[in-house]
Design a protein around this motif. Structure first.
Motif, short mmCIF file in Angstrom:
data_model
loop_
_atom_site.label_atom_id
_atom_site.label_comp_id
_atom_site.label_asym_id
_atom_site.label_seq_id
_atom_site.Cartn_x
_atom_site.Cartn_y
_atom_site.Cartn_z
N THR A 159 -2.12 3.02 -5.53
CA THR A 159 -1.11 3.95 -5.59
C THR A 159 0.22 3.39 -6.34
O THR A 159 0.85 3.75 -7.05
N PRO A 217 4.44 6.67 -5.79
CA PRO A 217 3.17 6.54 -5.45
C PRO A 217 2.72 8.08 -4.90
O PRO A 217 1.60 8.17 -5.22
N ILE A 245 1.61 9.66 -7.81
CA ILE A 245 0.35 9.44 -8.21
C ILE A 245 -0.76 10.03 -7.52
O ILE A 245 -1.80 10.27 -8.17
N ALA A 246 -0.73 9.83 -6.37
CA ALA A 246 -1.79 10.44 -5.46
C ALA A 246 -2.15 11.82 -5.84
O ALA A 246 -3.24 12.23 -5.91
N TYR A 253 -3.71 12.41 -9.22
CA TYR A 253 -5.02 11.90 -8.98
C TYR A 253 -5.91 12.99 -8.27
O TYR A 253 -6.99 13.33 -8.68
N ARG A 288 -4.94 11.82 2.66
CA ARG A 288 -3.66 11.36 2.27
C ARG A 288 -2.43 12.05 2.91
O ARG A 288 -1.61 11.69 3.47
#
Length: 201
Positions: free
Chosen positions: A94, A105, A108-109, A112, A144
């Motif tokens: 990430t 980051p 990004i997660a 995704y 996460r």
């Protein structure tokens, strides 16, 4: 960033945000972030980041030589089973992806997870093993959330309380993500709510 009510829900906000992002992206910029965004702006940013990721993945799959995949290929290649489809991004993955596109980051997660939800919704139209696909997606997102809400969850006394908070956060995210992967349904729901409010008045 402000859009007048009569011009809202027409995509203007998203286009303005994309334009702003393009203006800010430069070699000397480390990260583009927003401090304390409103819920509506968060949803807008999530949509833009998802589209940014999807555009990159589409280019890579078309063998566009000018496009460098911002995620590991194992995470975007087609998978025939839930376990290999919903691989969790590592912290290093990430961070690396975030440095390339200059967003956080965590964003990004999130992008995704929205991308994987769009895959899940496509799979569920044909695959009979619905429960297992949904389970693996849920576990991927919750891993996460466990990291992101570590302090908050650690302050709760019981396992049941932690599980309830985790379930609540997952469901809240899922509803937000579906507003992006199912925009037409989300718009119809919004319009329906507006009509209900008008009738009550």
């Amino acid at each position: 960033m402000l859009t007048l009510p009569q011009h809202q829900r027409r995509g203007h906000g998203l286009e303005m945000l994309k334009s702003l992002y393009q203006d800010l992206v430069a070699p000397d910029i480390v990260e583009i972030n927003v401090e304390d965004p409103s819920p509506n702006f968060t949803a807008l940013r999530n949509r833009m980041d998802y589209e940014l990721l999807q555009k990159n993945i589409d280019a890579v799959k078309k063998n566009d030589q000018s496009s460098h995949c911002i995620l590991p290929l194992k995470n975007i290649n087609a998978a025939d089973d839930p376990l290999s489809c919903f691989l969790t991004l590592t912290e290093n993955e990430t961070v690396t992806a975030a440095q390339i596109v200059k967003i956080t980051p965590n964003q990004i997660a999130i992008a995704y997870e929205i991308y994987k939800l769009s895959i899940l919704e496509g799979v569920l139209k044909t695959d009979t093993n619905r429960e297992e696909w949904e389970k693996q997606y849920r576990l991927m997102v919750k891993r996460r959330l466990l990291r992101f809400h570590k302090e908050e969850l650690g302050g709760l006394k019981t396992k049941e309380e932690r599980q309830q908070l985790l379930d609540y956060n997952f469901q809240k995210l899922l509803n937000q993500y579906r507003g992006i992967t199912r925009p037409q349904q989300h718009t119809r729901k919004h319009e329906s709510l507006k009509l209900e409010r008008c009738e009550k008045k």
